[in-house]
Design an enzyme around this catalytic site. Structure first.
Site, PDB file in Angstrom:
ATOM      1  N   ILE A  47       4.238   8.322  -1.140  1.00  0.00           N
ATOM      2  CA  ILE A  47       5.297   7.342  -1.363  1.00  0.00           C
ATOM      3  C   ILE A  47       4.648   6.139  -2.013  1.00  0.00           C
ATOM      4  O   ILE A  47       3.616   5.665  -1.551  1.00  0.00           O
ATOM      5  CB  ILE A  47       6.013   6.964  -0.054  1.00  0.00           C
ATOM      6  N   ASN A  96      -3.932   6.447  -2.648  1.00  0.00           N
ATOM      7  CA  ASN A  96      -3.425   5.224  -2.038  1.00  0.00           C
ATOM      8  C   ASN A  96      -4.528   4.196  -2.140  1.00  0.00           C
ATOM      9  O   ASN A  96      -5.656   4.443  -1.704  1.00  0.00           O
ATOM     10  CB  ASN A  96      -3.022   5.560  -0.600  1.00  0.00           C
ATOM     11  N   MET A 126       0.856  -1.197   0.000  1.00  0.00           N
ATOM     12  CA  MET A 126       0.000   0.000   0.000  1.00  0.00           C
ATOM     13  C   MET A 126       0.888   1.242   0.000  1.00  0.00           C
ATOM     14  O   MET A 126       1.933   1.273   0.628  1.00  0.00           O
ATOM     15  CB  MET A 126      -0.895   0.008   1.234  1.00  0.00           C
ATOM     16  N   CYS A 127       0.446   2.256  -0.690  1.00  0.00           N
ATOM     17  CA  CYS A 127       1.194   3.506  -0.721  1.00  0.00           C
ATOM     18  C   CYS A 127       0.944   4.292   0.562  1.00  0.00           C
ATOM     19  O   CYS A 127       0.111   3.929   1.386  1.00  0.00           O
ATOM     20  CB  CYS A 127       0.757   4.357  -1.909  1.00  0.00           C
ATOM     21  N   GLN A 128       1.661   5.362   0.702  1.00  0.00           N
ATOM     22  CA  GLN A 128       1.517   6.223   1.876  1.00  0.00           C
ATOM     23  C   GLN A 128       1.203   7.638   1.435  1.00  0.00           C
ATOM     24  O   GLN A 128       1.833   8.150   0.498  1.00  0.00           O
ATOM     25  CB  GLN A 128       2.844   6.247   2.652  1.00  0.00           C
TER      26      GLN A 128
END
Lengths: 255, 255
Positions: free
Chosen positions: A78, A108, A1-3
């Site tokens: 990120i 995200n 998972m992205c941030q």
């Protein structure tokens, strides 16, 4: 998972402290090393940095940690690639211009089978589900309003649009046009409103603390939105599933 | 007058050497201290840096000088404000998306009474004549072609559009979509094609020289376009008045 990381303030504020903890998640305390990006509004102008190196190793991220760019609206991301290859054109946040304002978007999550036809003039440059969704939102905003609407009007439109995308998957996103910060959660998103009296904050991702009472004036108000709490000793509030919140001048607006 | 720098190459090349000399013009060897900006294509992706500090003092410019970002198409600009206040939204280069590609534009000169009505969806964010002209060019390109045309087709359209703007004043500009670099001159613009055999180059603005034969392979081709020659010992060619030239894969194309 992205941030995701977002900041909205009533006076231009630097994001150095939060970004220092956040950037650790790009390859060090978490495994999101498929690029990162950050955008800072300065009035209607925008500084936009993207890099497909991991945020912990990127010379550009190092610049952001050292150079206190002051902004009232910041969005950072990120990336952990789920759809689309690792390349610069797939790094969030994405930027488009509408009604003489820049719009910045970071997502995200993962959207399945959400590739609506884009019949207007906003087209993805990369090949992510996220940029496709952003182009669709911009297209629908352009159809819904003739020029930049008020923040409450925009919030209502965005709630409708988010509800149409959400059934397709996980849709945590941040959006800003430099006037406000919109945040929508499907799964994990937290926010914090810092205002007087300010205290000390301890980063979760790095052994670093900061006494905001030394850095702020009594009038300062700052809202921070993030995928998971950045500090260990502050009262972060979790978003509800499907909740869209707008922040303006450093505080949550009720719309 | 502002300063322009463009680079087009057949392999991703860093612009560190040229930028080092060029950045001296932002507040040191010339008095263009009202901000600067640079954009680097990486495939279809874009790194875009703008700063309203003078380029000689900017920490972001310092990063560019030290961090060799490799790109096939680069556009940089140092601003001397003639129209529009000194602010981030007025810093060149400007960026828009069309047909799923980013387009980057920087202008040197001053346009008088060129404020055509923008009836399409490209609107300036700042208040410069330059961004207004760019939005008009994007609008007219969008009307002239259904999707990204070939480089020769685009060049012909751009020649027509440049000829319509040129009567309004000085219109030296650089434009790139990541596939090619277009350059148009009214007054001062020079270009150079570097290819095998490479020699040594001496910067005009700083006591620095570089032996390109040590840095390149025999196949490398690089074109550089600039407001005034960057090096003292190379054969820069001056643009004619009203001339539009396109560079692709590091060399001038005849269209």
């Amino acid at each position: 998972m992205c941030q995701l990381l977002g900041m909205n303030c009533n006076v231009p504020t630097d994001v150095t402290f939060s970004f220092t903890g956040f950037a650790q998640r790009g390859g060090k305390t978490d495994h999101h090393s498929d690029g990162w990006g950050i955008a800072f509004f300065e009035d209607k102008g925008l500084r936009h940095f993207v890099d497909h190196q991991a945020a912990v190793e990127s010379p550009v991220a190092e610049l952001i940690r050292r150079y206190p760019i002051k902004s009232k609206n910041v969005i950072a991301h990120i990336r952990k690639a789920t759809q689309g290859v690792v390349s610069l054109q797939n790094c969030h946040p994405f930027v488009r211009e509408l009604w003489g304002r820049y719009w910045v978007f970071a997502h995200n999550g993962d959207l399945k089978d959400f590739r609506p036809r884009l019949h207007s003039h906003f087209r993805p440059v990369g090949d992510t589900d996220s940029e496709h969704a952003f182009c669709w939102i911009m297209q629908e905003l352009a159809k819904s309003h003739a020029s930049v609407p008020s923040i409450p009007e925009l919030t209502l439109t965005l709630k409708e649009l988010a509800a149409r995308i959400s059934p397709h998957g996980t849709f945590n996103f941040l959006l800003s046009n430099g006037q406000a910060l919109w945040a929508h959660a499907t799964t994990s998103l937290y926010y914090l409103e810092r205002r007087h009296p300010f205290g000390e904050a301890h980063l979760s991702d790095e052994d670093l603390k900061l006494d905001f009472s030394q850095e702020t004036s009594e009038k300062d108000e700052v809202s921070v939105v993030v995928t998971s709490p950045l500090t260990r000793n502050e009262a972060w509030k979790a978003f509800g599933k499907g909740e869209l919140v707008v922040f303006s001048e450093g505080r949550r607006l009720e719309v």
